[in-house]
Scaffold this active site. Structure first.
Site, PDB file in Angstrom:
ATOM      1  N   TRP A  15       0.839  -1.197   0.000  1.00 37.75           N
ATOM      2  CA  TRP A  15       0.000   0.000   0.000  1.00 37.75           C
ATOM      3  C   TRP A  15       0.873   1.245   0.000  1.00 37.75           C
ATOM      4  O   TRP A  15       2.061   1.197   0.319  1.00 37.75           O
ATOM      5  CB  TRP A  15      -1.052   0.000   1.112  1.00 37.75           C
ATOM      6  CG  TRP A  15      -0.603  -0.279   2.532  1.00 37.75           C
ATOM      7  CD1 TRP A  15       0.651  -0.597   2.968  1.00 37.75           C
ATOM      8  CD2 TRP A  15      -1.434  -0.260   3.699  1.00 37.75           C
ATOM      9  NE1 TRP A  15       0.657  -0.786   4.316  1.00 37.75           N
ATOM     10  CE2 TRP A  15      -0.609  -0.583   4.802  1.00 37.75           C
ATOM     11  CE3 TRP A  15      -2.771   0.004   3.931  1.00 37.75           C
ATOM     12  CZ2 TRP A  15      -1.101  -0.650   6.115  1.00 37.75           C
ATOM     13  CZ3 TRP A  15      -3.252  -0.066   5.243  1.00 37.75           C
ATOM     14  CH2 TRP A  15      -2.422  -0.397   6.318  1.00 37.75           C
ATOM     15  N   ASN A  16       0.250   2.374  -0.392  1.00 39.57           N
ATOM     16  CA  ASN A  16       0.978   3.630  -0.574  1.00 39.57           C
ATOM     17  C   ASN A  16       0.258   4.778   0.113  1.00 39.57           C
ATOM     18  O   ASN A  16      -0.939   4.693   0.391  1.00 39.57           O
ATOM     19  CB  ASN A  16       1.056   3.987  -2.067  1.00 39.57           C
ATOM     20  CG  ASN A  16       1.730   2.927  -2.887  1.00 39.57           C
ATOM     21  OD1 ASN A  16       2.876   2.587  -2.649  1.00 39.57           O
ATOM     22  ND2 ASN A  16       1.009   2.377  -3.861  1.00 39.57           N
TER      23      ASN A  16
ATOM     24  N   HIS B 115      -7.502  19.364  -7.001  1.00 41.51           N
ATOM     25  CA  HIS B 115      -7.835  19.620  -8.410  1.00 41.51           C
ATOM     26  C   HIS B 115      -6.743  19.083  -9.322  1.00 41.51           C
ATOM     27  O   HIS B 115      -6.122  19.828 -10.080  1.00 41.51           O
ATOM     28  CB  HIS B 115      -8.099  21.116  -8.617  1.00 41.51           C
ATOM     29  CG  HIS B 115      -9.257  21.596  -7.806  1.00 41.51           C
ATOM     30  ND1 HIS B 115     -10.483  21.932  -8.354  1.00 41.51           N
ATOM     31  CD2 HIS B 115      -9.404  21.751  -6.461  1.00 41.51           C
ATOM     32  CE1 HIS B 115     -11.318  22.287  -7.388  1.00 41.51           C
ATOM     33  NE2 HIS B 115     -10.689  22.186  -6.234  1.00 41.51           N
TER      34      HIS B 115
ATOM     35  N   HIS C  51     -10.896  15.593 -12.545  1.00 39.64           N
ATOM     36  CA  HIS C  51     -11.404  15.962 -11.215  1.00 39.64           C
ATOM     37  C   HIS C  51     -12.700  16.728 -11.283  1.00 39.64           C
ATOM     38  O   HIS C  51     -13.114  17.207 -12.340  1.00 39.64           O
ATOM     39  CB  HIS C  51     -10.339  16.743 -10.428  1.00 39.64           C
ATOM     40  CG  HIS C  51     -10.125  18.145 -10.894  1.00 39.64           C
ATOM     41  ND1 HIS C  51      -9.228  18.483 -11.884  1.00 39.64           N
ATOM     42  CD2 HIS C  51     -10.687  19.319 -10.493  1.00 39.64           C
ATOM     43  CE1 HIS C  51      -9.256  19.784 -12.068  1.00 39.64           C
ATOM     44  NE2 HIS C  51     -10.147  20.324 -11.248  1.00 39.64           N
TER      45      HIS C  51
ATOM     46  N   ASP D 232     -15.112  19.811  -9.672  1.00 39.83           N
ATOM     47  CA  ASP D 232     -15.100  21.125  -8.999  1.00 39.83           C
ATOM     48  C   ASP D 232     -16.450  21.307  -8.299  1.00 39.83           C
ATOM     49  O   ASP D 232     -17.507  21.306  -8.945  1.00 39.83           O
ATOM     50  CB  ASP D 232     -14.991  22.277 -10.006  1.00 39.83           C
ATOM     51  CG  ASP D 232     -13.639  22.390 -10.685  1.00 39.83           C
ATOM     52  OD1 ASP D 232     -12.668  21.753 -10.265  1.00 39.83           O
ATOM     53  OD2 ASP D 232     -13.572  23.166 -11.672  1.00 39.83           O
TER      54      ASP D 232
ATOM     55  N   HIS E  39     -15.573  25.693  -4.358  1.00 42.18           N
ATOM     56  CA  HIS E  39     -14.248  25.959  -4.939  1.00 42.18           C
ATOM     57  C   HIS E  39     -14.087  27.442  -5.272  1.00 42.18           C
ATOM     58  O   HIS E  39     -12.989  27.976  -5.194  1.00 42.18           O
ATOM     59  CB  HIS E  39     -14.085  25.109  -6.203  1.00 42.18           C
ATOM     60  CG  HIS E  39     -12.813  25.325  -6.957  1.00 42.18           C
ATOM     61  ND1 HIS E  39     -11.579  25.450  -6.353  1.00 42.18           N
ATOM     62  CD2 HIS E  39     -12.569  25.420  -8.290  1.00 42.18           C
ATOM     63  CE1 HIS E  39     -10.646  25.606  -7.276  1.00 42.18           C
ATOM     64  NE2 HIS E  39     -11.221  25.611  -8.459  1.00 42.18           N
TER      65      HIS E  39
ATOM     66  N   HIS F 266     -15.940  29.482 -13.983  1.00 40.62           N
ATOM     67  CA  HIS F 266     -15.902  29.108 -12.562  1.00 40.62           C
ATOM     68  C   HIS F 266     -16.837  30.010 -11.750  1.00 40.62           C
ATOM     69  O   HIS F 266     -17.639  29.521 -10.942  1.00 40.62           O
ATOM     70  CB  HIS F 266     -14.478  29.231 -11.990  1.00 40.62           C
ATOM     71  CG  HIS F 266     -13.582  28.070 -12.294  1.00 40.62           C
ATOM     72  ND1 HIS F 266     -12.932  27.922 -13.488  1.00 40.62           N
ATOM     73  CD2 HIS F 266     -13.222  27.002 -11.543  1.00 40.62           C
ATOM     74  CE1 HIS F 266     -12.203  26.817 -13.463  1.00 40.62           C
ATOM     75  NE2 HIS F 266     -12.364  26.235 -12.289  1.00 40.62           N
TER      76      HIS F 266
END
Ligand code: 23J
Ligand code: MN
Length: 261
Positions: A64-65, A72, A76, A78, A82, A211
């Site tokens: 695992w990591n 973002h 992805h 928004d 945001h 946006h």
């Protein structure tokens, strides 16, 4: 048809291949391109992976990591929070948006002819209305996806396309964003580029209008999508379900479309 029949039919049609699942997601890794803002603003870190254990003394039976990334990064979502225009809306964060609002019919607007000749192409309200003349009115609760073939620019350099005067990539005219949010009540818009505003939009009036308008209206964004060329103009269903980050403004996600094969 009863709801049970519709769901059984969905499962059956997916199994027999008449409905296909199209993955609209970029791979997420250290090479995933991240938006560059003018240096006066804080940058968002890209993706990195660091190993916790890999069948070794730190964990003999498991791998695992730890991941580090800006919200973002890559393909992805928004959320309205945001942007400052969406900061006081209700249900504006990833953990408070009702899950039903992650799923909707896709309206795919193909502007590949236009973007082939202009990297700074902006979709207008008039162009959307012309699209509706051919494909029908955008229904409330739709995901409007802007097909530019920008995702076929596989190097970060070509994808981000930064020139002496900043990045160049297509997007939306502010009247178009307003029209989609207020006259069509979309869930949001999705793009193949690194952000839902055009590359040069930092210099628009107002800056980053898509946006500001979308998130001010409680609408969402999807960035860095791929494989929009595998979708019909209408008839696909998009599932874009971000992580349930408490107070989160956005997150990488796996965006899936169900489409006629
Ligand atoms: C912050 C500032 C400007 C932009 C963005 C973020 C994005 O595109 C984003 O990922 O939301 S344009
Ligand atoms: Mn974003």
């Amino acid at each position: 048809m009863s709801t049970v029949t519709v769901l059984s039919l969905l499962v059956e049609e997916m199994r027999n291949g008449r409905i296909k699942v199209v993955d609209l997601t970029q791979p997420l890794g250290p090479d995933t391109p991240v938006i560059g803002l003018p240096p006066i603003f804080a940058p968002s870190p890209g993706f990195s992976l660091s190993e916790i254990s890999r069948y070794n003394d730190k964990g003999p039976g498991w791998y695992w990591n730890t991941i580090t990334l800006g919200e973002h990064t890559g393909t992805h979502f928004d959320a309205p929070v945001h942007w400052v225009t969406g900061k006081d809306l209700s249900n504006n964060t990833l953990d408070t948006i009702p899950a039903a609002r992650f799923i909707g019919p896709a309206c795919v607007i193909d502007v590949t002819k236009e973007t082939a000749v202009s990297e700074d192409f902006l979709l207008t309200r008039e162009a959307v209305m012309a699209w509706e003349g051919t494909h029908g009115k955008i229904p409330p609760g739709a995901w409007v996806l802007l097909r530019t073939d920008w995702s076929k620019r596989l190097s970060a350099e070509k994808f981000l396309n930064v020139k002496d005067d900043g990045p160049h990539s297509p997007g939306f005219h502010k009247d178009c964003s307003h029209f989609l949010a207020y006259e069509r009540d979309v869930l949001g818009v999705g793009v193949e580029t690194v952000g839902t505003d055009a590359g040069q939009a930092g210099k628009f009036d107002p800056p980053f209008p898509n946006h500001g308008i979308m998130h001010g209206a409680g609408k969402f964004g999807l960035a860095s999508l791929r494989n929009l060329d595998q979708l019909p103009a209408t008839g696909a269903v998009v599932i874009a379900s971000p992580l349930k980050i408490v107070d989160g403004s956005g997150s990488p996600l796996r965006v899936l479309a169900l489409a006629p094969a």
